[in-house]
Enzyme design. Structure first.
Site, PDB file in Angstrom:
ATOM      1  N   SER A 198     -10.615 -14.475  15.852  1.00 12.71           N
ATOM      2  CA  SER A 198      -9.457 -13.972  16.340  1.00 12.71           C
ATOM      3  C   SER A 198      -8.413 -14.748  16.511  1.00 12.71           C
ATOM      4  CB  SER A 198      -9.717 -14.240  18.201  1.00 12.71           C
ATOM      5  OG  SER A 198      -8.411 -13.715  18.830  1.00 12.71           O
TER       6      SER A 198
ATOM      7  N   ARG B  96     -19.841  -5.500  23.765  1.00  8.72           N
ATOM      8  CA  ARG B  96     -20.853  -4.573  23.959  1.00  8.72           C
ATOM      9  C   ARG B  96     -21.705  -4.376  22.639  1.00  8.72           C
ATOM     10  NH1 ARG B  96     -17.510  -4.989  27.414  1.00  8.72           N
ATOM     11  NH2 ARG B  96     -17.975  -4.701  29.641  1.00  8.72           N
TER      12      ARG B  96
ATOM     13  N   ILE C  57     -15.108  -4.134  23.519  1.00 13.59           N
ATOM     14  CA  ILE C  57     -16.039  -3.219  22.664  1.00 13.59           C
ATOM     15  C   ILE C  57     -16.893  -4.201  21.816  1.00 13.59           C
ATOM     16  CG2 ILE C  57     -14.718  -2.492  20.591  1.00 13.59           C
ATOM     17  CD1 ILE C  57     -17.494  -0.272  22.350  1.00 13.59           C
ATOM     18  N   ALA C  58     -16.224  -5.252  21.205  1.00 13.94           N
ATOM     19  CA  ALA C  58     -17.096  -6.016  20.445  1.00 13.94           C
ATOM     20  C   ALA C  58     -18.181  -6.629  21.192  1.00 13.94           C
ATOM     21  CB  ALA C  58     -16.252  -6.942  19.656  1.00 13.94           C
TER      22      ALA C  58
ATOM     23  N   HIS D 296      -6.613  -2.028  12.360  1.00 12.12           N
ATOM     24  CA  HIS D 296      -7.820  -1.622  11.751  1.00 12.12           C
ATOM     25  C   HIS D 296      -7.486  -1.694  10.070  1.00 12.12           C
ATOM     26  CE1 HIS D 296      -9.759   0.547  15.000  1.00 12.12           C
ATOM     27  NE2 HIS D 296      -9.463  -0.824  15.380  1.00 12.12           N
TER      28      HIS D 296
ATOM     29  N   LYS E  11     -13.687   3.059  15.417  1.00  5.47           N
ATOM     30  CA  LYS E  11     -12.807   4.214  15.432  1.00  5.47           C
ATOM     31  C   LYS E  11     -11.441   3.883  16.181  1.00  5.47           C
ATOM     32  CE  LYS E  11     -13.506   5.804  19.631  1.00  5.47           C
ATOM     33  NZ  LYS E  11     -12.245   6.094  20.534  1.00  5.47           N
TER      34      LYS E  11
END
Length: 343
Positions: free
Chosen positions: A51, A33, A30-31, A94, A112
């Site tokens: 990372s 994108r 997702i990162a 998170h 999320k």
């Protein structure tokens, strides 16, 4: 009265907000994108990525044109040229990653779900307020033009009294996918179910009652959950999420005067139809189904909030994120899903 036309989406100009200097923690799917969307559609600056593996961070940096790569989030957070951090680590990271970012004085945009549970979400809200920093959940659908038009229709009462919300989100995953990994807070509720609960809470507020049933996979992890939520306004939300199969991913919001139905994935860019309960009148919202190309909207809103000195988003306030997680907590309690970090 049925509207004569759909409202226009209230979308901020991507080049009329502050150009923040961003760091990314968690260079995953997702990162990648998110970075692509920001580079193509905004003036936001991606300056660093971290990372636990320097090699992975370096590869991501090279692929996305980011200048600095770090082998730990601590090293990234120590940099003075970073205004905001986008956290895209696994769900159970998170909360600790966001805590560290806030303690380092950075604004945080957290993929999320905001945290694993309502208790963690409240702690983040308390810390961000104390620090005077913006903390926002990257529930990307809430910032799309499509969702803004739907929000305006609901605000205007175009559907009349709301009675029913139907929504599903099912995807087929192979057993080796990380979504089946208990060490990464697996199961459908965090990944897929958060969209469902998030929509129902956005439309009708926190539920007053919740009834949930789950189906487990080998090892005790939840694989499917069905839910019935009732709300203060009398609306019922009937929701299903599954990891076993692909389902339409559609949503229906049914009011006394009109019904809104999405065509395809309710949480992604794409069309919806508003149909009057009597007389057959319809209005259609249409747009390209360019999905993650529209991730930039959440970053543009985030940058606007920072520029305005806001510590909470008016579109996705922390109270909404907390209400969503509180509802998910109750669902998980009923189906017996306890994450490793909670044991």
């Amino acid at each position: 009265m049925f509207p004569s036309h759909l409202p226009k989406a209230r979308i901020q100009d991507p080049h009329a907000v502050p150009a923040l200097r961003w760091g990314i923690i968690g260079p995953g799917w997702i990162a990648e994108r998110f970075a692509k969307s920001l580079k193509e559609s905004t003036a936001q600056q991606l300056v660093a990525v971290a990372s636990r593996s320097y090699e992975r961070a370096s590869t991501f940096a090279g692929k996305t044109g980011i200048a600095q790569a770090f082998g730990s989030s601590d090293d990234l957070l120590a940099q003075q040229d970073i205004d905001a951090v986008y956290i895209a680590t696994p769900h159970n990271h998170h909360y600790p990653d966001a805590l560290k970012a806030l303690q380092a004085g950075k604004h945080v945009l957290i993929e999320k779900p905001l945290a694993l549970n309502g208790q963690q979400a409240r702690a983040l809200a308390e810390l961000s307020r104390a620090k005077g920093l913006l903390c926002m959940e990257a529930m990307w659908c809430d910032f799309l033009p499509k969702y803004d038009v739907i929000s305006q229709l609901l605000e205007d009462g175009a559907l009349g009294d709301l009675h029913t919300l139907l929504a599903d989100h099912g995807e087929y995953f192979t057993p080796d996918h990380r979504i089946f990994n208990a060490d990464l807070a697996g199961g459908p509720m965090m990944d897929l179910g958060s969209y469902l609960i998030g929509l129902s809470v956005k439309v009708a507020g926190a539920p007053t009652t919740i009834h949930a049933a789950g189906q487990s996979v080998a090892g005790g992890l939840n694989g499917q959950t069905s839910m019935l939520l009732t709300h203060n306004n009398g609306m019922h939300s009937v929701l299903n999420t599954t990891l076993f199969s692909n389902t339409p991913g559609a949503a229906v919001i049914a009011g006394r005067d009109a019904t809104l139905q999405t065509d395809g994935c309710f949480y992604a860019p794409g069309p919806f139809t508003l149909t009057a309960s009597q007389g057959g009148k319809t209005l259609i919202w249409d747009e390209p189904r360019n999905r993650y190309d529209q991730l930039f909207h959440e970053a543009v809103h985030f940058a606007w909030c920072v520029g305005q000195g806001k510590t909470d988003s008016p579109i996705r306030p922390l109270s909404l994120s907390i209400a969503t997680l509180d509802a998910i907590d109750e669902v998980r309690r009923q189906i017996g899903q306890v994450f490793n970090e909670e044991k």
